[in-house]
Design a protein around this motif. Structure first.
Motif, PDB file in Angstrom:
ATOM      1  N   ARG A 180       0.835  -1.202   0.000  1.00 53.35           N
ATOM      2  CA  ARG A 180       0.000   0.000   0.000  1.00 53.35           C
ATOM      3  C   ARG A 180       0.873   1.257   0.000  1.00 53.35           C
ATOM      4  NH1 ARG A 180      -4.075  -0.217   4.708  1.00 53.35           N
ATOM      5  NH2 ARG A 180      -4.759  -2.047   3.538  1.00 53.35           N
ATOM      6  N   GLU A 181       1.935   1.255   0.863  1.00 50.09           N
ATOM      7  CA  GLU A 181       2.846   2.406   0.916  1.00 50.09           C
ATOM      8  C   GLU A 181       3.593   2.563  -0.404  1.00 50.09           C
ATOM      9  OE1 GLU A 181       3.216   4.683   3.241  1.00 50.09           O
ATOM     10  OE2 GLU A 181       1.535   3.752   4.300  1.00 50.09           O
ATOM     11  N   GLY A 184       2.587   1.678  -3.263  1.00 47.76           N
ATOM     12  CA  GLY A 184       1.650   2.204  -4.248  1.00 47.76           C
ATOM     13  C   GLY A 184       1.498   3.705  -4.128  1.00 47.76           C
ATOM     14  N   LYS A 185       1.374   4.161  -2.874  1.00 43.17           N
ATOM     15  CA  LYS A 185       1.245   5.609  -2.652  1.00 43.17           C
ATOM     16  C   LYS A 185       2.483   6.342  -3.161  1.00 43.17           C
ATOM     17  CE  LYS A 185      -1.788   5.541   1.378  1.00 43.17           C
ATOM     18  NZ  LYS A 185      -1.866   5.762   2.837  1.00 43.17           N
ATOM     19  N   ASN A 186       3.661   5.822  -2.763  1.00 41.27           N
ATOM     20  CA  ASN A 186       4.897   6.478  -3.179  1.00 41.27           C
ATOM     21  C   ASN A 186       5.034   6.477  -4.697  1.00 41.27           C
ATOM     22  OD1 ASN A 186       5.584   6.928  -0.544  1.00 41.27           O
ATOM     23  ND2 ASN A 186       6.773   5.044  -0.360  1.00 41.27           N
ATOM     24  N   PHE A 187       4.717   5.305  -5.274  1.00 36.11           N
ATOM     25  CA  PHE A 187       4.846   5.181  -6.723  1.00 36.11           C
ATOM     26  C   PHE A 187       3.896   6.141  -7.421  1.00 36.11           C
ATOM     27  CE2 PHE A 187       4.622   2.585 -10.696  1.00 36.11           C
ATOM     28  CZ  PHE A 187       5.959   2.685 -10.992  1.00 36.11           C
ATOM     29  N   GLN A 188       2.664   6.215  -6.883  1.00 40.85           N
ATOM     30  CA  GLN A 188       1.678   7.115  -7.465  1.00 40.85           C
ATOM     31  C   GLN A 188       2.163   8.553  -7.369  1.00 40.85           C
ATOM     32  OE1 GLN A 188      -2.074   6.746  -5.561  1.00 40.85           O
ATOM     33  NE2 GLN A 188      -3.180   7.925  -7.080  1.00 40.85           N
ATOM     34  N   GLY A 189       2.733   8.892  -6.194  1.00 42.74           N
ATOM     35  CA  GLY A 189       3.242  10.248  -6.002  1.00 42.74           C
ATOM     36  C   GLY A 189       4.375  10.562  -6.954  1.00 42.74           C
TER      37      GLY A 189
END
Lengths: 119, 171
Positions: free
Chosen positions: B108-109, B111-116
């Motif tokens: 989940r983290e 994914g967030k970082n990658f999305q950012g």
């Protein structure tokens, strides 16, 4: 003069943000370096807006009132070289009429006379 | 003369006695009773008792006992690995669940970082902190399009550098 400072002054001269006038006044006209003060006065005159012109005409020790004659004469020469002198004439008239300091009024009157003579 | 006669009589008397037995006690007198029995040469007179034979073990009983002990040992040996195996399986399942939870959070983290990161790549939007904090620009970035506050900060920093080099303050 430091090339980086010269480039900063040049960038502020062409900057559209009116905050650039405050920065030029704060850091440029108060500099101990004559060249920096001279170049800053030129930049303020070339902006040709009332706020910038007032800085070099109505303030003691800045622009045409600078204690260094080279800086003062360079500023006067820059005013004389302006294509559109409408704004500077308004500022000079207002300074001659309303400024409290006699020296500043006399300097403004002298520049106004030079402008009249040069036209 | 007397001495010679005595010696001769003694030698004759000794030579006249004949030994008929190997019994060393034949001529000894035990409280007046002379031992007249015969003794075998080299016979062990103290090994008269017959050795006691150990009872013969019952083969059937031995086999049965061996089978019983083997079965009991087998149970003990088999019981411990089974318990250990069950315990390990139980611990493995518990660890697996925890690992799945951790992995889920990690993904989940990520994914967030990658999305950012992707959003930053395409948007090039500076962070809020970067916007609010004036930056000292290098020569390439000093243009009329640069923020005034950044130009001011750069000018102040340059004044400090000039003052440091010259050894005096630049107003």
């Amino acid at each position: 003069m430091n090339k980086k400072i010269e480039k900063i002054i040049d960038a502020l001269e062409h900057h559209e943000d009116t905050e650039s006038i405050s920065v030029l006044e704060e850091l440029g006209t108060n500099s101990s370096d004559n060249e920096v003060r001279e170049r800053t006065a030129q930049a303020l005159v070339r902006k040709n807006v009332p706020e910038a012109l007032k800085v070099v005409i109505t303030n003691q020790g800045k622009g045409i009132n600078d204690l260094n004659p080279v800086v003062a004469m360079s500023t006067v020469n820059e005013i004389l070289n302006l294509e559109d002198k409408t704004e500077v004439i308004k500022v000079l008239d207002d300074t001659v009429d309303t400024n409290e300091t006699e020296d500043i009024r006399d300097n403004a009157q002298s520049v106004k006379s030079l402008l009249t003579m040069s036209e | 003369m007397k001495i010679n006669s005595i010696i001769n009589t003694t030698i004759k008397s000794i030579g006249s006695k004949k030994t008929t037995s190997t019994n060393p006690f034949e001529h000894n007198n035990f409280s007046g009773n002379a031992f007249k029995g015969s003794v075998l040469p080299f016979a062990d007179v103290f090994q008269a008792i017959k050795p006691v034979e150990a009872p013969k073990p019952n083969k059937m009983k031995m086999i049965a006992g061996a089978v019983l002990s083997a079965v009991t040992d087998f149970k003990v040996r088999m019981g411990q690995p089974i318990a250990l195996f069950a315990q390990k399986v139980r611990e493995g399942i518990a660890n697996g669940i925890n690992r799945v939870r951790v992995a889920r959070n990690t993904f989940r983290e990520m994914g967030k970082n990658f999305q950012g990161r992707i959003a930053q790549m395409f948007d090039h939007k500076p962070n809020v902190a970067d916007v609010n904090t004036p930056k000292v620009l290098n020569m390439r970035h000093i243009t009329k399009d640069a923020p005034v506050q950044d130009l001011k900060a750069t000018w102040i920093a340059e004044n400090a550098n000039v003052a440091k080099e010259s050894g005096k303050a630049v107003a």
